[in-house]
Design a protein around this motif. Structure first.
Motif, PDB file in Angstrom:
ATOM      1  N   PRO A 262     -12.355  -0.703   1.118  1.00 27.43           N
ATOM      2  CA  PRO A 262     -11.229  -1.029   1.995  1.00 27.43           C
ATOM      3  C   PRO A 262     -10.653  -2.410   1.669  1.00 27.43           C
ATOM      4  N   GLY A 263      -9.359  -2.537   1.858  1.00 24.43           N
ATOM      5  CA  GLY A 263      -8.648  -3.755   1.490  1.00 24.43           C
ATOM      6  C   GLY A 263      -9.025  -4.949   2.331  1.00 24.43           C
ATOM      7  N   PRO A 266      -3.585  -6.735   5.255  1.00 21.25           N
ATOM      8  CA  PRO A 266      -2.541  -5.702   5.345  1.00 21.25           C
ATOM      9  C   PRO A 266      -1.544  -5.795   4.192  1.00 21.25           C
ATOM     10  N   HIS A 268      -2.257  -6.030   1.222  1.00 16.92           N
ATOM     11  CA  HIS A 268      -2.800  -5.292   0.082  1.00 16.92           C
ATOM     12  C   HIS A 268      -3.024  -3.828   0.399  1.00 16.92           C
ATOM     13  N   ARG A 269      -2.410  -3.363   1.455  1.00 15.32           N
ATOM     14  CA  ARG A 269      -2.635  -2.000   1.912  1.00 15.32           C
ATOM     15  C   ARG A 269      -2.401  -0.983   0.809  1.00 15.32           C
ATOM     16  N   ARG A 270      -3.321  -0.012   0.704  1.00 12.94           N
ATOM     17  CA  ARG A 270      -3.176   0.995  -0.339  1.00 12.94           C
ATOM     18  C   ARG A 270      -2.414   2.213   0.141  1.00 12.94           C
ATOM     19  N   PHE A 271      -2.534   2.505   1.421  1.00 15.73           N
ATOM     20  CA  PHE A 271      -1.729   3.623   1.928  1.00 15.73           C
ATOM     21  C   PHE A 271      -1.163   3.236   3.273  1.00 15.73           C
ATOM     22  N   ASN A 272       0.010   3.754   3.549  1.00 19.71           N
ATOM     23  CA  ASN A 272       0.707   3.296   4.728  1.00 19.71           C
ATOM     24  C   ASN A 272       1.738   4.336   5.110  1.00 19.71           C
ATOM     25  N   GLY A 273       1.862   4.606   6.385  1.00 23.73           N
ATOM     26  CA  GLY A 273       2.816   5.595   6.834  1.00 23.73           C
ATOM     27  C   GLY A 273       4.265   5.183   6.639  1.00 23.73           C
ATOM     28  N   GLU A 274       4.536   3.886   6.650  1.00 25.34           N
ATOM     29  CA  GLU A 274       5.929   3.450   6.675  1.00 25.34           C
ATOM     30  C   GLU A 274       6.430   2.810   5.381  1.00 25.34           C
TER      31      GLU A 274
END
Lengths: 292, 343
Positions: A262-263, A266, A268-274
């Protein structure tokens, strides 16, 4: 004992569970929990053993101390072949090689005062009298950052972090050269796990202890291990310096493990809804993450 | 039931409140009498957002989430404040009505998915049960829909897998079953209490990605309870940090990680396992969370806080706004320059 020799050297370590073939049972149901594992740990160094549950990490940890019996392989501990050693010799050996377990609540006797738990190995391994044992136990308890008042407590009166430090004190009281740490902070809160890790690091620097550090948490291993060994389904997939394994993993499985960490922010987020931008960040972050 | 009901037709209504806890105070009965464990917690989850609830063990995060579901154990009670789900007050609802709301409006998944499943029934039956209970569907219709749900949570060979028992599923697959059960009746709120703590790291990633996907596709509001700040960083839009039963900081995730306004949050961030810290001592928080019956009326973190100042901190500290959307419970928030994660 020369310091150039590894503290622990293991070759072809194998443990098979299940039924063997017999006259009436032609087809054995066998599971190779540990399958031909080779490991070396240099004096004063930490080998991080990583892998997912069921990979055989803990079995290796127990095998190298012969807490369970291997089916094949040799174990050289402090220049002594312990794989064929008698029970009695093995017991004497155990003052030099100890273990710290994941859950201190279950690894310490709930009905024993902390001072007795810490001093107990001295009864087995030394001729120290009661007063000397108590004195050594107190020194050790202070060394791990606890105080006299904790000596008179029972495990249930203490927090997980404090108790794991008690377990470390107990493991260290016979002044071992090698300690197997099996997920020593997995049961602790983030705010306290660092305390235990710092303590293990300080003790290593101070006494030149070697650690076999078993963990599923790659973030942790990346921080403290000199060498890393990756296990899967009983086999060793790759070993190497921590820098090399994290920077340039050789197997797809190791790459997959590293990618799953896990990152840390935020940004460095790898997946994101927006935000689609995170996908681009993904690649950059991976490159950044491996250059430690 | 046709497929279209599974496809998401709803427009995303960002800002629509799904769950609102106001002044939520929970007491637990102990040998010392009723002790306040959760103290005046305000918590809001909107549609289409993932809110993280972070804290050490004993911070009250699980009791908070259980009261939102009306699932408090018998020795606990809401003594003050309220919980609204989709505008409906549930904190004083009687159990029978509550059972209708639960599952239909809000659903919850837990840390150990296997423990939540009955080993004696097939997983398909257990998912279908909620459809029969809440929708009154026939066994056949419920099972057909369950197969679609299994596909939605990416369980391969769904038609075959619904007939299997929990022991035939791995931990990650069990968590997928729990997710299928959770979304079966189209809830608006999903509470996930440490959903991946018991899972391997690669499986954790898959489950987190699935939660993210379901959240986006179904427009869910998600309350994610975790102690893993790495998971928070990847998943959450907004974060509430709890300490000793109180919310001590609330902020957008990015803001919280890079510009924390509470010494406790900052200390937690310093104890994160960052690769750049190799070779230096890791940060930690000395001391222990006070026991609930010893919660002081003053700042509860002051004994462990390196920034504590006698007079300033020895008073009741309210949760105050330090910037738009950013709240902190610290008397010295304005004067301190607290480190966040390294850029």
């Amino acid at each position: 004992m020369t310091t150039t020799n590894p503290t622990l050297s293991v070759r072809g370590l194998t443990k098979v569970y299940g039924r063997r073939a017999t006259l009436l049972r032609r087809h054995p149901h066998q599971l190779k929990a540990v399958d031909g594992v080779d490991l070396d740990i240099a004096p004063g160094k930490t080998l991080g053993l990583v892998g997912e549950s069921g990979a055989g990490k803990s079995t290796v940890g127990r095998l190298v101390l012969r807490l369970i019996e291997p089916d094949a392989g040799t174990i050289n501990l402090l220049d002594t072949d312990i794989s064929t050693m008698s029970r009695g010799d093995l017991r004497r050996m155990r003052s030099h090689a100890t273990m710290i377990f994941q859950d201190p609540y279950t690894s310490l006797d709930p009905r024993m005062l902390i001072k007795d738990s810490v001093a107990e190995p001295l009864i087995v391994h030394t001729d120290d009298n009661r007063a000397t044992r108590h004195k050594k136990a107190l020194e050790m308890v202070r060394r791990v950052g606890l105080d006299t008042a904790h000596m008179e407590r029972f495990p249930y009166e203490m927090s997980g972090g404090q108790l794991q430090r008690v377990a470390i004190a107990r493991a260290l009281i016979t002044d071992p050269s090698f300690i197997v740490c099996d997920e020593p902070v997995a049961a602790l809160d983030v705010s306290t796990q660092a305390q235990v890790i710092n303590l293990l690091n300080d003790l290593q620097a101070e006494r030149g202890i070697s650690y076999l550090f078993i963990s599923h948490d790659l973030r942790l291993v990346r921080l403290i291990a000199d060498e890393v060994a990756v296990m899967r389904a009983g086999k060793l997939l790759e070993t190497g310096s921590a820098e090399r394994v994290f920077a340039a993993p050789e197997t797809d499985y190791t790459r997959e493990l590293l990618a799953a960490i896990p990152g840390r922010s935020p940004r460095h987020r790898r997946f994101n809804g927006e935000t689609a931008a995170s996908v681009e960040l993904d690649e950059a972050e991976r490159e950044e993450a491996v250059v430690v | 039931m046709n497929m279209s009901a599974l496809e998401i037709t709803a427009e995303p209504h960002v800002g629509e409140v799904v769950m609102q806890a106001t002044d939520l105070t929970v007491e637990v009965s102990t040998e010392r009498g009723w002790v306040t464990i959760v103290d005046s917690v305000d918590l809001t989850v909107n549609r289409n957002e993932v809110v993280g609830l972070v804290g050490e063990s004993g911070s009250g995060k699980t009791l908070t989430s259980l009261s939102v579901m009306g699932l408090l154990p018998k020795n606990a009670r809401i003594s003050r404040g309220s919980v609204d789900l989709m505008g409906q007050r549930i904190s004083d609802m009687e159990e029978r009505k509550l059972a209708d709301v639960r599952g239909a409006k809000a659903a919850m998944i837990f840390q150990e998915p296997r423990r939540c499943l009955n080993p004696a029934f097939t997983v398909g039956d257990q998912v279908a049960e909620s459809l029969r209970r809440h929708r009154g569907w026939s066994r056949k219709r419920a099972m057909q829909h369950t197969i679609e749900l299994f596909k939605l949570v990416e369980i391969p060979q769904a038609e075959h897998r619904v007939k299997q028992y929990p022991h035939e599923f791995s931990g990650g697959m069990c968590q997928r079953v729990m997710l299928a059960m959770a979304i079966a009746c189209d809830p608006m709120l999903l509470i996930a209490d440490e959903p991946t703590t018991a899972l391997d790291v690669t499986v954790q990633r898959q489950v987190l990605e699935l939660i993210r996907r379901l959240q986006a596709e179904l427009g869910l509001g998600v309350l994610l309870i975790t102690h893993d700040l790495g998971v928070v960083a990847e998943m959450c839009d907004r974060v509430s940090v709890m300490y000793a039963g109180q919310v001590v900081e609330e902020a957008p995730a990015d803001e919280l990680f890079h510009n924390p306004q509470n010494p406790y949050t900052s200390a937690l961030l310093q104890s994160m396992l960052e690769p750049s810290r190799r070779g230096e001592p890791l940060g930690f928080i000395p001391g222990l969370v006070p026991a609930p019956h010893e919660f002081p009326a003053t700042c509860r973190f002051q004994d462990r806080c390196r920034h504590a100042v006698e007079e300033t901190c020895r008073q009741t500290i309210p949760l105050t706004s330090v910037a738009p959307g950013h709240l902190s419970r610290c008397a010295r928030a304005a004067e301190l320059d607290l480190p966040g994660v390294r850029a």
